[in-house]
Design a protein around this motif. Structure first.
Motif, PDB file in Angstrom:
ATOM      1  N   ARG A  45       0.854  -1.186   0.000  1.00 12.21           N
ATOM      2  CA  ARG A  45       0.000   0.000   0.000  1.00 12.21           C
ATOM      3  C   ARG A  45       0.890   1.236   0.000  1.00 12.21           C
ATOM      4  N   PRO A  46       0.811   2.090  -1.037  1.00 11.25           N
ATOM      5  CA  PRO A  46       1.608   3.315  -1.052  1.00 11.25           C
ATOM      6  C   PRO A  46       1.285   4.184   0.159  1.00 11.25           C
ATOM      7  N   LYS A  47       2.340   4.779   0.727  1.00  6.40           N
ATOM      8  CA  LYS A  47       2.168   5.678   1.869  1.00  6.40           C
ATOM      9  C   LYS A  47       3.261   6.721   1.833  1.00  6.40           C
ATOM     10  N   GLY A  48       2.870   7.981   1.723  1.00  8.42           N
ATOM     11  CA  GLY A  48       3.862   9.040   1.624  1.00  8.42           C
ATOM     12  C   GLY A  48       4.703   8.824   0.389  1.00  8.42           C
ATOM     13  N   LYS A  49       6.024   8.824   0.573  1.00  2.00           N
ATOM     14  CA  LYS A  49       6.948   8.561  -0.532  1.00  2.00           C
ATOM     15  C   LYS A  49       7.389   7.095  -0.567  1.00  2.00           C
ATOM     16  N   GLY A  50       6.752   6.281   0.267  1.00  2.00           N
ATOM     17  CA  GLY A  50       7.171   4.887   0.340  1.00  2.00           C
ATOM     18  C   GLY A  50       6.000   3.932   0.259  1.00  2.00           C
ATOM     19  N   PHE A  51       6.144   2.774   0.911  1.00  2.00           N
ATOM     20  CA  PHE A  51       5.136   1.730   0.828  1.00  2.00           C
ATOM     21  C   PHE A  51       5.011   1.009   2.165  1.00  2.00           C
ATOM     22  N   VAL A  52       3.816   0.531   2.441  1.00  2.00           N
ATOM     23  CA  VAL A  52       3.589  -0.413   3.525  1.00  2.00           C
ATOM     24  C   VAL A  52       3.516  -1.794   2.883  1.00  2.00           C
ATOM     25  N   GLU A  53       4.453  -2.661   3.234  1.00  2.00           N
ATOM     26  CA  GLU A  53       4.482  -4.007   2.650  1.00  2.00           C
ATOM     27  C   GLU A  53       3.432  -4.878   3.339  1.00  2.00           C
ATOM     28  N   ILE A  54       2.557  -5.491   2.554  1.00  2.00           N
ATOM     29  CA  ILE A  54       1.459  -6.290   3.102  1.00  2.00           C
ATOM     30  C   ILE A  54       1.787  -7.785   3.113  1.00  2.00           C
ATOM     31  N   ALA A  55       2.154  -8.314   1.952  1.00  2.00           N
ATOM     32  CA  ALA A  55       2.392  -9.761   1.885  1.00  2.00           C
ATOM     33  C   ALA A  55       3.076 -10.116   0.564  1.00  2.00           C
TER      34      ALA A  55
END
Length: 348
Positions: A45-55
């Motif tokens: 999931r994109p967040k800010g300038k980065g990503f939240v890794e889900i799976a």
């Protein structure tokens, strides 16, 4: 035919994705689900300038099904991209609706109840993420600490758990995975992307064990991981102005320099070369590479000061032994940079 009708009549089928290719983005309209036949996909999931890794999903797993069960939104709740080459079966929601209609009412109720509970759980997770501290503007998919840790894992597992047969080291993927994920606590999506990068750069080979169909990694030089690890760990402690920075154009210049040095005499690890000839070569083929792009090599001490000839030529002394020793590091460093840049482009 209207857009709505076209979506409703969308057919199921097989799709293929190249490494890094996006299957769908968070918020995209959803009209189908997928089953992975071959390869690996990363959910994030994109967040800010980065990503939240889900799976990380693998062969036999499905994705995209939640949009079918969500009564309030027919959009993707996460983004998905291929880590390796991927082959997936696409099942349209139209086809899925026909299957659901044929189920016993109690079983259909059970599926819908479980899907609703999962949807609410996802909403709570999303709320917690939104309240957390975001990534800074200089976010990179592969952080320096990640790189050092993963290179350490590669070296340690190959040396301690690998088998050396005729000068070639082999390591079962499951052993590497245990160390990387459970002991070193490395993010699975990052580890899979890192393995794909090592494969692309021909630092490891991936084969399948005929006995149990598990993946096997092999390399002739496990010490390369140690050399890389020492370099990147040293880079972390340096001020920006002291770090080794070789641009892609400078890297191409260095490749041409090494090719030219192959036919020249080497004295004490050094070669005298007319550098202006190489610049003229790039100009002749309109490659957009000039002597200015070679400044990074001078700063890295791959060459000495320039010497001007009477005919306007420019020469220098190349520290060829040092350059050849460092070039694999330069190539890998720039390959990592390209991955980080490509990830950033998916979330401008």
């Amino acid at each position: 035919m209207t857009t709505g009708t076209a979506a409703a009549q969308k057919k199921s089928g097989i799709k293929t994705l190249a490494p890094g290719q996006i299957l769908f983005n968070e918020g995209d309209a959803a009209d189908s689900m997928y089953i992975i036949q071959r390869g690996q996909l990363r959910l994030f999931r994109p967040k800010g300038k980065g990503f939240v890794e889900i799976a990380v999903l693998r062969s036999g797993e499905m994705l995209g099904e939640m949009a079918y069960f969500d009564p309030e939104s027919k959009t993707r709740s996460v983004s998905a991209s291929a880590i390796t080459s991927v082959e997936i079966i696409e099942i349209s929601f139209n086809a899925l609706e026909k299957t659901m209609a044929g189920l016993n009412p109690w079983f259909k109720t059970l599926i819908n109840t479980l899907a609703e509970r999962l949807r609410k759980t996802n909403e709570r997770v999303r709320a917690l993420e939104n309240n957390s501290v975001g990534f800074s503007s200089d976010y990179r998919f592969f952080q320096s600490a990640d790189i050092v840790k993963m290179l350490s894992v590669m070296f340690l597992t190959f040396r301690s758990l690998g088998e050396n047969r005729d000068g070639k080291w082999s390591l079962n993927y499951n052993k590497l995975k245990t160390y990387a994920l459970e002991i070193f606590n490395i993010n699975e999506a990052k580890m899979e992307e890192f393995i794909q990068l090592l494969t692309d750069e021909k630092l490891i080979e991936v084969t399948v064990d005929e006995m149990d169909s598990s993946k096997v990694f092999s390399t002739r030089e496990p010490d390369t991981f140690r050399i890389f690890q020492v370099f990147f760990n040293t880079q972390r402690s340096l001020r920006d102005e002291k770090k080794l920075i070789i641009t892609p154009k400078c890297e191409k210049f260095l490749i041409k320099v090494m090719e030219e040095c192959d036919s020249l005499p080497v004295v004490d690890g050094k070669v005298d070369i007319e550098i202006s000839k190489i610049a003229a070569h790039f100009k002749q083929y309109n490659m957009g590479i000039t002597l200015d792009d070679f400044e990074g090599a001078k700063k890295a001490k791959f060459c000495g000061e320039y010497r001007m000839g009477e005919n306007g030529s420019i020469s220098t002394t190349i520290n060829i032994d040092y350059l050849r020793k460092m070039y694999p590091v330069i190539r890998f460093m720039n390959a990592l940079n390209r991955v980080n840049e490509s990830k950033a482009k998916t979330n401008p």
